[in-house]
Write a protein that holds these residues in place. Structure first.
Motif, PDB file in Angstrom:
ATOM      1  N   VAL A  59       0.621  -5.373  13.545  1.00 26.53           N
ATOM      2  CA  VAL A  59      -0.620  -5.526  13.944  1.00 26.53           C
ATOM      3  C   VAL A  59      -0.848  -5.919  15.308  1.00 26.53           C
ATOM      4  CG1 VAL A  59      -2.500  -6.892  13.184  1.00 26.53           C
ATOM      5  CG2 VAL A  59      -1.255  -5.843  11.488  1.00 26.53           C
ATOM      6  N   LEU A  79      -0.870  -1.052  13.695  1.00 22.87           N
ATOM      7  CA  LEU A  79      -2.642  -1.089  13.643  1.00 22.87           C
ATOM      8  C   LEU A  79      -3.136  -1.674  14.799  1.00 22.87           C
ATOM      9  CD1 LEU A  79      -3.047  -2.290   9.990  1.00 22.87           C
ATOM     10  CD2 LEU A  79      -3.433   0.093  10.930  1.00 22.87           C
ATOM     11  N   LYS A  86      -6.639  -2.937  17.055  1.00 21.86           N
ATOM     12  CA  LYS A  86      -8.294  -3.061  17.150  1.00 21.86           C
ATOM     13  C   LYS A  86      -9.034  -2.206  18.047  1.00 21.86           C
ATOM     14  CE  LYS A  86     -11.269  -7.099  17.954  1.00 21.86           C
ATOM     15  NZ  LYS A  86     -11.961  -7.132  16.556  1.00 21.86           N
ATOM     16  N   GLU A 118      -8.710   0.482  14.506  1.00 20.43           N
ATOM     17  CA  GLU A 118      -8.557   0.286  13.172  1.00 20.43           C
ATOM     18  C   GLU A 118      -7.869  -1.317  13.056  1.00 20.43           C
ATOM     19  OE1 GLU A 118      -6.678   1.751   8.803  1.00 20.43           O
ATOM     20  OE2 GLU A 118      -6.769   3.112  10.462  1.00 20.43           O
ATOM     21  N   PRO A 119      -8.935  -2.182  13.269  1.00 17.46           N
ATOM     22  CA  PRO A 119      -8.299  -3.671  13.067  1.00 17.46           C
ATOM     23  C   PRO A 119      -8.023  -4.146  11.548  1.00 17.46           C
ATOM     24  CG  PRO A 119     -10.851  -3.521  13.344  1.00 17.46           C
ATOM     25  CD  PRO A 119     -10.097  -2.152  13.637  1.00 17.46           C
ATOM     26  N   MET A 120      -6.920  -5.009  11.713  1.00 17.68           N
ATOM     27  CA  MET A 120      -6.734  -5.855  10.368  1.00 17.68           C
ATOM     28  C   MET A 120      -7.923  -6.534   9.974  1.00 17.68           C
ATOM     29  SD  MET A 120      -3.365  -8.065   9.219  1.00 17.68           S
ATOM     30  CE  MET A 120      -3.788  -9.465  10.308  1.00 17.68           C
ATOM     31  N   ALA A 121      -8.455  -6.287   8.721  1.00 15.55           N
ATOM     32  CA  ALA A 121      -9.443  -7.196   8.214  1.00 15.55           C
ATOM     33  C   ALA A 121      -8.718  -8.425   7.521  1.00 15.55           C
ATOM     34  CB  ALA A 121     -10.290  -6.334   7.309  1.00 15.55           C
ATOM     35  N   THR A 176      -7.666  -2.780   5.903  1.00 13.11           N
ATOM     36  CA  THR A 176      -8.573  -2.695   6.981  1.00 13.11           C
ATOM     37  C   THR A 176      -9.988  -2.065   6.517  1.00 13.11           C
ATOM     38  OG1 THR A 176      -7.943  -0.058   7.556  1.00 13.11           O
ATOM     39  CG2 THR A 176      -6.618  -2.077   8.538  1.00 13.11           C
TER      40      THR A 176
END
Length: 383
Positions: free
Chosen positions: A9, A32, A34, A170-173, A187
């Motif tokens: 990430v 991944l 952002k 595609e940022p990590m949620a 994500t």
């Protein structure tokens, strides 16, 4: 749902290198990010970063630097990109300043080639520099600069070539550990599972790694480019070194040759001393009083500068209280490896940090000396 061996990430300097080293070992990697590749919203941009081996921060860094130099050379060869250039460099200040004494201590402890120059010799060898009579310099021929955007791009290209699945914008949620081991990362676009998670959050460390207990301070910094008054000739890389210069108050500036041709100017900046901020609230406008302060400081040290102001750009430092890095397996999560808090001096270590993170994510250990960087030294420290 995709299943991988390791999810990385953050694909800036450290994350891109980790993704490459993992993929090169045959590991199934998901990366991944952002933003887009080699973006300018964090810390890995601005065209240049100083690299040096006589490290005033601590002699403990030198073995990592020696390996990083080897890996930068390999990255340049394998990618065909211009990622590192050695110009020579000077660490300038009074003999007892941290910049000079710390550099000398590292050089002597590790047997690094260097020269000590008094003010007259420094001025004679590099006429672009104007030291005070009581200032000295440590000269290191193996100092120079690395290219952050080119380095990130090279690692990303080689990672993808080796099979890494890299996803941008595609940022990590969120993430959580799975009952049977491993992790799941969510994500907006999907859910992914892997045996291990590597988090290299840059200035998003306070949000993404709050449970480390490290009081990170995110700091706004500004990089400036000036066109020398007499033209760039005396400031070309073969004539003008990189430098870090500490004044009597302990404030440091640093600068580069004119590395981007006759219209690119010479880059200078203050080292630390910026204002606390966050990646979301940073003021990305550079103000006239900031330009004046930088111009006044360079005018004192470099007779050919400031000349004409060309441009400036903000970036972000992610500082720890002791200004050393955080690189470790997460103390509370066996499946998670972290690298953050690089405190304005981390980019020269990017390739070796990528190698370390690949070691930790696959074997749980590394041959590299990283005890200094465990977050437990900072847990509970107040800023």
């Amino acid at each position: 749902m995709g299943v991988y061996d390791v999810i990385v990430v953050g694909l800036g300097g450290m994350g891109s290198a980790a993704a490459y080293h993992l993929a090169a070992r045959g590991v199934r990697v998901l990366g991944l990010e952002k933003f887009g590749p080699a973006h300018d919203r964090g810390a890995s941009h601005g065209g240049s970063r100083i690299t040096r081996q006589s490290y005033f921060e601590s002699p403990s860094y030198v073995p990592l630097l020696l390996r990083s130099y080897e890996l930068f050379d390999g990255l340049a060869r394998d990618s065909g990109r211009d990622v590192i250039t050695l110009t020579g460099g000077v660490m300038v200040g009074r003999p007892d300043s941290l910049t000079v004494s710390g550099s000398r201590r590292s050089a002597e402890q590790w047997g690094l080639a260097h020269e000590m120059l008094d003010a007259a010799e420094l001025r004679r060898r590099f006429p672009t520099l104007n030291p005070e009579p009581d200032e000295v310099a440590l000269y290191e021929a193996k100092a120079g600069f690395v290219r952050p955007e080119a380095t990130v791009s090279a690692h990303l290209e080689l990672a993808a070539r080796a099979g890494a699945d890299l996803r941008f914008e595609e940022p990590m949620a969120s993430w959580h550990e799975l009952p049977g081991g491993g992790v799941r990362v969510e994500t907006a676009a999907g859910s992914y599972e892997a045996g291990r998670l590597v988090i290299t959050p840059g200035p998003w460390a306070p949000q993404l790694l709050a449970d480390l207990g490290v009081p990170f301070i995110i700091e706004r910094q500004v990089q400036y480019w000036f066109q020398p008054a007499g033209g760039v000739g005396p400031f070309l890389p073969e004539r003008h070194p990189i430098y870090i210069w500490e004044d009597a108050t302990g404030r440091q500036i640093y600068g580069f040759p004119a590395i981007d041709g006759p219209d690119g100017g010479a880059k200078v900046a203050f080292f630390r001393g910026g204002s606390p901020t966050t990646p979301e609230t940073i003021d990305r406008e550079v103000h006239d009083d900031e330009v004046r302060a930088m111009a006044d400081r360079t005018r004192h040290h470099l007779p050919g500068l400031p000349g004409t102001f060309l441009r400036a750009k903000t970036c972000l430092y992610s500082n720890t209280p002791d200004e050393h890095f955080v690189i470790a397996q997460h103390p509370a999560h066996d499946a998670v490896t972290v690298a953050c808090g690089f405190s304005g001096h981390g980019f020269k270590f990017v390739p070796v940090v990528g190698e370390i993170l690949a070691d930790l994510a696959t074997a749980g250990t590394t041959r590299h000396p990283i005890d200094l960087f465990h977050p437990s030294r900072l847990s509970g420290v107040t800023s």
